[in-house]
Design an enzyme around this catalytic site. Sequence first.
Site, PDB file in Angstrom:
ATOM      1  N   GLY A  13       0.798  -1.217   0.000  1.00 51.43           N
ATOM      2  CA  GLY A  13       0.000   0.000   0.000  1.00 51.43           C
ATOM      3  C   GLY A  13       0.832   1.269   0.000  1.00 51.43           C
ATOM      4  N   ILE A  14       0.422   2.217   0.824  1.00 54.26           N
ATOM      5  CA  ILE A  14       1.126   3.492   0.916  1.00 54.26           C
ATOM      6  C   ILE A  14       2.567   3.269   1.357  1.00 54.26           C
ATOM      7  CG2 ILE A  14       1.248   5.665   2.185  1.00 54.26           C
ATOM      8  CD1 ILE A  14      -1.816   5.655   2.282  1.00 54.26           C
ATOM      9  N   ASN A  82       4.329   4.543   9.437  1.00 51.80           N
ATOM     10  CA  ASN A  82       3.192   4.377   8.537  1.00 51.80           C
ATOM     11  C   ASN A  82       2.254   3.253   8.963  1.00 51.80           C
ATOM     12  OD1 ASN A  82       1.750   4.269   5.774  1.00 51.80           O
ATOM     13  ND2 ASN A  82       2.744   2.274   5.887  1.00 51.80           N
ATOM     14  N   ILE A  85      -3.635  -0.205  11.719  1.00 53.17           N
ATOM     15  CA  ILE A  85      -4.692  -1.183  11.517  1.00 53.17           C
ATOM     16  C   ILE A  85      -6.038  -0.547  11.840  1.00 53.17           C
ATOM     17  CG2 ILE A  85      -3.203  -3.143  12.057  1.00 53.17           C
ATOM     18  CD1 ILE A  85      -4.623  -3.272  14.807  1.00 53.17           C
ATOM     19  N   ASP A  88     -12.898  -1.813  13.206  1.00 55.39           N
ATOM     20  CA  ASP A  88     -14.044  -0.915  13.253  1.00 55.39           C
ATOM     21  C   ASP A  88     -15.247  -1.528  13.949  1.00 55.39           C
ATOM     22  OD1 ASP A  88     -12.429   0.751  11.795  1.00 55.39           O
ATOM     23  OD2 ASP A  88     -13.543   0.574   9.919  1.00 55.39           O
ATOM     24  N   GLN A 141     -14.827   9.783  12.951  1.00 55.41           N
ATOM     25  CA  GLN A 141     -15.555   8.934  12.016  1.00 55.41           C
ATOM     26  C   GLN A 141     -16.390   7.935  12.801  1.00 55.41           C
ATOM     27  OE1 GLN A 141     -15.813   9.004   8.622  1.00 55.41           O
ATOM     28  NE2 GLN A 141     -17.336   7.388   8.873  1.00 55.41           N
ATOM     29  N   GLY A 143     -18.044   4.698  13.966  1.00 56.04           N
ATOM     30  CA  GLY A 143     -17.553   3.334  13.844  1.00 56.04           C
ATOM     31  C   GLY A 143     -16.058   3.204  14.008  1.00 56.04           C
ATOM     32  N   TYR A 147      -9.844   4.125  16.254  1.00 57.75           N
ATOM     33  CA  TYR A 147      -8.928   4.632  15.231  1.00 57.75           C
ATOM     34  C   TYR A 147      -8.811   6.155  15.301  1.00 57.75           C
ATOM     35  CZ  TYR A 147      -6.886   5.194  10.548  1.00 57.75           C
ATOM     36  OH  TYR A 147      -6.075   5.513   9.489  1.00 57.75           O
ATOM     37  N   PRO A 177      -3.506  11.619   5.347  1.00 53.61           N
ATOM     38  CA  PRO A 177      -4.125  11.288   4.062  1.00 53.61           C
ATOM     39  C   PRO A 177      -5.644  11.186   4.183  1.00 53.61           C
ATOM     40  CG  PRO A 177      -2.387   9.723   4.658  1.00 53.61           C
ATOM     41  CD  PRO A 177      -2.743  10.503   5.877  1.00 53.61           C
TER      42      PRO A 177
END
Length: 241
Positions: A13-14, A82, A85, A88, A141, A143, A147, A177
């Site tokens: 990924g990123i 970076n 995890i 949710d 956010q 849910g 996080y 991001p």
Amino acid sequence: MARVAVVTGGTRGIGAAISKALKAAGYLVAANYAGNDEAAEAFKAQTGIPVFKWDVSSYEACAAGLASVEQALGPIDVVVNNAGITRDGFFHKMAPDQWRAVIDTNLNSLFNMCRPVIEGMRARNFVRIVCFYSINGQKGQAGQANYSAAKAGEIGFVKALAQENANKGITVNAIAPGYIGTEMVRAIPAEVLEKRIIPHIPVGRLGEPEEIARCVLFLVGDDSGFITGSTLSANGGQYMA
């Protein structure tokens, strides 16, 4: 002499885009990963970047892993935090292990990755630390109480560590991001992406991992020495703090 950079979650990924960009810019890169041996070995074969397996949620594992990187490549000049995890779920249904796993991997990992090397870094007069914040740490956010809390905590860490070490040639910054076109995001059903996510991004598209990698290249370079304790938002205009 080439500078040594460690990228956590650096094989997919990123993180993979960051590792490749740093190598292309002349850094000696160590790509950390947590568990997907097959993906890590494929990344190593494709890029020639050495991979190092350890769990960033464990202080002991980080201390040993960072020591192995320094033994193989030399003193660490750049740390890109970076790895992250998600677990949710709405808070009233969230289990303690969902909370702890995200806090340990996304927030406590910053201590685990920086504390073992910070004293040596302070003596060398040039170090760059980049942490990955998130649009959902900025705005919250549903849910994702775990996080969002972890990511919001990261910015306090960045600001404090930046102040403590600015006079030692160490800069500490964050990148936040938005929705980036990684394998995980592109796995979201197309209808959800097209109707519920992309319409809220003013530029009208997902970001690309390589765009985030270019943000990292700027923050770890010589030209960014007067920037510390800052957050670089890369979200296509979705959230402006």
